[in-house]
Scaffold this motif. Structure first.
Motif, short mmCIF file in Angstrom:
data_model
loop_
_atom_site.label_atom_id
_atom_site.label_comp_id
_atom_site.label_asym_id
_atom_site.label_seq_id
_atom_site.Cartn_x
_atom_site.Cartn_y
_atom_site.Cartn_z
N GLU A 80 -3.03 0.74 12.29
CA GLU A 80 -4.28 -0.02 12.16
C GLU A 80 -4.19 -1.18 11.16
O GLU A 80 -5.10 -1.99 11.07
N SER A 81 -3.09 -1.25 10.38
CA SER A 81 -3.01 -2.29 9.35
C SER A 81 -2.65 -3.64 9.99
O SER A 81 -2.10 -3.71 11.09
N ALA A 82 -2.98 -4.72 9.27
CA ALA A 82 -2.80 -6.07 9.80
C ALA A 82 -1.32 -6.45 9.85
O ALA A 82 -0.50 -5.90 9.11
N TRP A 131 3.99 -1.33 3.37
CA TRP A 131 3.73 0.09 3.09
C TRP A 131 4.94 0.74 2.45
O TRP A 131 6.07 0.52 2.90
N ALA A 191 -2.73 4.91 9.93
CA ALA A 191 -2.96 3.90 8.89
C ALA A 191 -2.02 2.71 9.09
O ALA A 191 -2.44 1.55 8.98
N VAL A 192 -0.77 3.00 9.40
CA VAL A 192 0.20 1.91 9.60
C VAL A 192 -0.17 1.13 10.86
O VAL A 192 -0.20 -0.11 10.87
N ASP A 221 -2.43 4.92 -2.82
CA ASP A 221 -3.67 4.33 -2.29
C ASP A 221 -4.34 5.28 -1.31
O ASP A 221 -5.56 5.31 -1.21
N ALA A 280 1.42 -6.51 6.84
CA ALA A 280 1.11 -5.51 5.81
C ALA A 280 2.39 -4.85 5.29
O ALA A 280 3.39 -4.77 6.01
N LYS A 340 5.75 -5.53 10.17
CA LYS A 340 5.26 -5.02 8.88
C LYS A 340 6.45 -4.62 8.01
O LYS A 340 7.52 -4.30 8.54
N HIS A 394 7.24 -1.07 14.08
CA HIS A 394 6.40 -2.14 13.51
C HIS A 394 7.25 -3.19 12.79
O HIS A 394 7.16 -3.33 11.56
N LYS A 397 0.86 -1.20 0.00
CA LYS A 397 0.00 0.00 0.00
C LYS A 397 0.89 1.24 0.00
O LYS A 397 1.90 1.28 0.70
#
Ligand code: 13P
Ligand code: SF4
Length: 351
Positions: A266-268, A273, A263-264, A252, A271, A292, A289, A236
């Motif tokens: 809350e992402s699964a 980015w 946004a980062v 996006d 994910a 991720k 994170h 994303k």
């Protein structure tokens, strides 16, 4: 970390303890970790402005950010509070692209060809207190990257067109999000007669955009988005709205630094980015994170050189002076300018 740096860090911790309850350190997300670790509160421009407005119990606010942010904090804090910028050279090059004199001259020129049309001025928070006062005294508002669209919509309910300073890209991205066509958005080129436009173009425009820009966010390009999508399928792309429209429309998502962080977060798990904003924030998100995949959108360093002028050494210098009851590098906006700028800032906080 060098031994000398370690000593500076220890001294900052000790001074903060000594001055507890008196000093509040506010830090923008673009600050390097070396400084960011000492923040009492962190945020994007909007959140920091709100935090300053609510900091009444602290006599000293140390602002680890850039000059216009410290000015806003001074305007929003009480007369008995001092706002301090650890390096007075920490300015914002984009904010410097619009001076109050240039804006006043352009305003008069526009008025001369738009007689009978109500023009509302809106300034991005990345602007001097004098420009904020100019806007406030003419019924306009400040906006930040978190609320530019909302402020623009508010202004266009009040008048027929908006004169937007100083970031062309934030102005265009917000105008496009409100559904304006290309011929309803015109650019005012500094130094050119009528900003390089015809009378007809100006009369039919809904938004007129000052041609300022952020050199950091200019480094993000559409080709980089395509490269990441090829390299990491499903990645994303999220970018700051100071990026040009071509980049924002291909990404996006877009949003302020707080929006990017959310946004980062809350992402699964797992994910991916690629992020188009200042590198210190992207590096921090990467560290926070590890579950991720987080990449800076561009290959270039993308740091804001003026934000980086705030260092542990000048933060400690400010604290050492405060411990001796001396205020250094105070940002103090002239009362008359502050009153006008406050009108524009308060309008934004209400919208
Ligand atoms: P934010 O409003 O997202 O904090 O952005 C401020 C800024 O200077 C971005 O370059
Ligand atoms: Fe100004 Fe750009 Fe730095 Fe933000 S990142 S403070 S807009 S130069």
């Amino acid at each position: 970390m060098t031994g000398q740096q370690g000593n500076v860090f220890k001294e900052i911790v000790a001074r903060k303890k000594e001055l507890a309850g008196k000093v509040l350190i506010l830090c923008h997300h673009y600050q390097h970790e070396d400084v960011f670790q000492f923040a009492d509160l962190t945020g994007d421009s909007l959140k920091l402005a709100r935090q300053a407005a609510e900091s009444g119990e602290y006599p000293y606010i140390i602002f680890c950010g850039v000059h216009f942010m410290a000015e806003s904090a001074d305007i929003l804090t009480g007369a008995d509070q001092a706002v301090i910028l650890p390096d007075l050279q920490a300015g914002c090059p984009m904010a410097d692209m619009a001076t109050a004199e240039e804006v006043a001259a352009a305003w008069d020129e526009l008025a001369s060809v738009c007689a009978g049309q109500a023009v509302i001025p809106v300034t991005y928070v990345n602007s001097s207190a004098r420009i904020k006062a100019f806007v406030g005294n003419r019924g306009g508002s400040v906006c930040t990257s978190s609320n530019a669209e909302r402020v623009l919509a508010w202004a266009l309910k009040k008048g027929e067109k908006v004169f937007f300073f100083p970031d062309e890209h934030l102005g265009r991205n917000s105008s496009k999000a409100l559904g304006f066509a290309d011929d309803e958005i015109v650019v005012w080129q500094r130094g050119k007669k009528l900003g390089g436009n015809s009378v007809q173009q100006l009369r039919q425009a809904r938004t007129i955009l000052w041609n300022g820009y952020c050199h950091v966010h200019q480094e993000f390009l559409v080709g980089q988005i395509h490269d990441w999508r090829r390299q990491i399928p499903g990645i994303k792309i999220i970018v700051h709205p100071e990026c040009p429209w071509e980049v924002v429309s291909e990404a996006d998502m877009s949003g302020s630094t707080e929006r990017i962080i959310a946004a980062v977060q809350e992402s699964a798990v797992g994910a991916s980015w690629a992020i188009g904003t200042e590198a210190n924030l992207v590096n921090r998100l990467q560290r926070q994170h590890p579950d991720k995949t987080i990449r800076l959108l561009a290959q270039t360093p993308c740091t804001c050189g003026t934000m980086s002028r705030i260092t542990p050494a000048n933060l400690l210098w400010v604290l050492d002076n405060l411990a001796q009851k001396k205020v250094v590098n105070q940002i103090s906006v002239d009362a008359k300018i502050a009153a006008g700028a406050r009108l524009a800032l308060d309008r934004m906080l209400e919208i």
